[in-house]
Design a protein around this motif. Structure first.
Motif, mmCIF file in Angstrom:
data_model
loop_
_atom_site.group_PDB
_atom_site.id
_atom_site.type_symbol
_atom_site.label_atom_id
_atom_site.label_comp_id
_atom_site.label_asym_id
_atom_site.label_seq_id
_atom_site.Cartn_x
_atom_site.Cartn_y
_atom_site.Cartn_z
ATOM 1 N N LEU A 1 0.843 -1.197 0.000
ATOM 2 C CA LEU A 1 0.000 0.000 0.000
ATOM 3 C C LEU A 1 0.875 1.243 0.000
ATOM 4 C CD1 LEU A 1 -2.789 1.271 -0.022
ATOM 5 C CD2 LEU A 1 -2.819 1.074 2.482
ATOM 6 N N ASP A 2 1.910 1.240 0.825
ATOM 7 C CA ASP A 2 2.832 2.382 0.861
ATOM 8 C C ASP A 2 3.464 2.625 -0.510
ATOM 9 O OD1 ASP A 2 2.297 2.555 3.585
ATOM 10 O OD2 ASP A 2 4.188 1.592 4.185
ATOM 11 N N LEU B 1 -4.670 -7.301 7.350
ATOM 12 C CA LEU B 1 -3.212 -7.202 7.339
ATOM 13 C C LEU B 1 -2.686 -5.782 7.179
ATOM 14 C CD1 LEU B 1 -2.507 -10.291 5.039
ATOM 15 C CD2 LEU B 1 -2.518 -10.188 7.539
ATOM 16 N N ILE B 2 -3.543 -4.864 6.783
ATOM 17 C CA ILE B 2 -3.120 -3.473 6.568
ATOM 18 C C ILE B 2 -3.786 -2.630 7.637
ATOM 19 C CG2 ILE B 2 -3.216 -1.509 4.982
ATOM 20 C CD1 ILE B 2 -3.045 -3.576 2.688
ATOM 21 N N ASN B 3 -2.954 -1.979 8.430
ATOM 22 C CA ASN B 3 -3.446 -1.290 9.622
ATOM 23 C C ASN B 3 -3.663 0.205 9.442
ATOM 24 O OD1 ASN B 3 -0.829 -0.409 9.494
ATOM 25 N ND2 ASN B 3 -0.141 -1.473 11.327
ATOM 26 N N ARG B 4 -3.864 0.646 8.214
ATOM 27 C CA ARG B 4 -4.128 2.079 8.009
ATOM 28 C C ARG B 4 -5.137 2.272 6.887
ATOM 29 N NH1 ARG B 4 -1.961 4.777 3.661
ATOM 30 N NH2 ARG B 4 -0.266 3.800 2.511
ATOM 31 N N GLN B 5 -5.718 3.448 6.868
ATOM 32 C CA GLN B 5 -6.623 3.857 5.799
ATOM 33 C C GLN B 5 -5.795 4.549 4.714
ATOM 34 O OE1 GLN B 5 -10.358 3.600 6.224
ATOM 35 N NE2 GLN B 5 -9.443 2.098 7.580
ATOM 36 N N LEU B 6 -6.350 4.644 3.536
ATOM 37 C CA LEU B 6 -5.675 5.374 2.470
ATOM 38 C C LEU B 6 -5.569 6.842 2.854
ATOM 39 C CD1 LEU B 6 -6.473 2.770 0.878
ATOM 40 C CD2 LEU B 6 -6.736 4.240 -1.085
ATOM 41 N N SER B 7 -4.500 7.482 2.430
ATOM 42 C CA SER B 7 -4.338 8.906 2.701
ATOM 43 C C SER B 7 -4.987 9.755 1.611
ATOM 44 C CB SER B 7 -2.852 9.253 2.831
ATOM 45 O OG SER B 7 -2.162 8.902 1.649
#
Length: 179
Positions: A79-80, A98-104
């Motif tokens: 994602l990064d 598995l992904i601990n953030r929302q899109l920026s």
């Protein structure tokens, strides 16, 4: 139909290349123009893996996707790496287990599915990729869902045909997921 430029990314061993191959083969069965370009790091299982899939109604000039309009990601590093590359108005499918953030970004549409947790709950721990694929196909219309079954019948080795139903069950779970 639109031109679908897709990046599928995560760790090796998550079935990312397989999901891309299913998409590509389904497009082939629909007599679409396509490209499938797998890529993985030297570590393979546990290392980085991704594939570029292009599905189009016109000839594909290059297999490389620089600006995907569809992104499917199954880990934070992916994602990064790819979030900023997605075209404005694109769609991003995220394994929120598995992904601990929302899109920026706010100029793309995000779909968060706890695919890995769903797969585990269904007794299909290796099919989170297919859950995300089910959501991707539903939301983008890049291929017809019935083409997935036809593609699986062509690419799954004969000794593993017993897994086709499980794959389709996972696709249906992604298609039917409601946040």
């Amino acid at each position: 139909m639109a031109n679908h430029e897709i990046v599928i990314a995560g760790f090796g061993g998550q079935g990312l290349l397989f999901a891309g191959k299913v998409l590509a083969y389904a497009a082939l069965l629909e007599q679409r123009e396509l490209s499938w370009l797998p890529s993985y790091g030297p570590e393979m299982r546990g290392g980085t893996a991704n594939c570029n899939v292009i599905i189009s109604d016109t000839p594909v000039g290059s297999p490389i996707v620089d600006t995907p309009n569809i992104l499917m990601v199954m880990n934070n590093p992916s994602l990064d790496k790819y979030e900023s590359a997605v075209a404005r108005g694109g769609k991003v499918f995220v394994d929120s287990t598995l992904i601990n953030r929302q899109l920026s970004r706010t100029d793309v549409e995000a779909f968060y599915l706890p695919a890995t947790a769903m797969a585990g709950d269904m007794g299909l721990p290796t099919l989170a990729n297919m859950i995300l694929l089910g959501a991707l196909v539903k939301e983008t219309g890049c291929i017809r869902e019935e083409s997935i079954l036809s593609a699986l019948k062509k690419i799954v080795p004969e000794k593993r045909t017993n897994l086709i139903d499980a794959n389709m069950k996972a696709v249906a779970a992604g298609r039917n997921y409601r946040a």
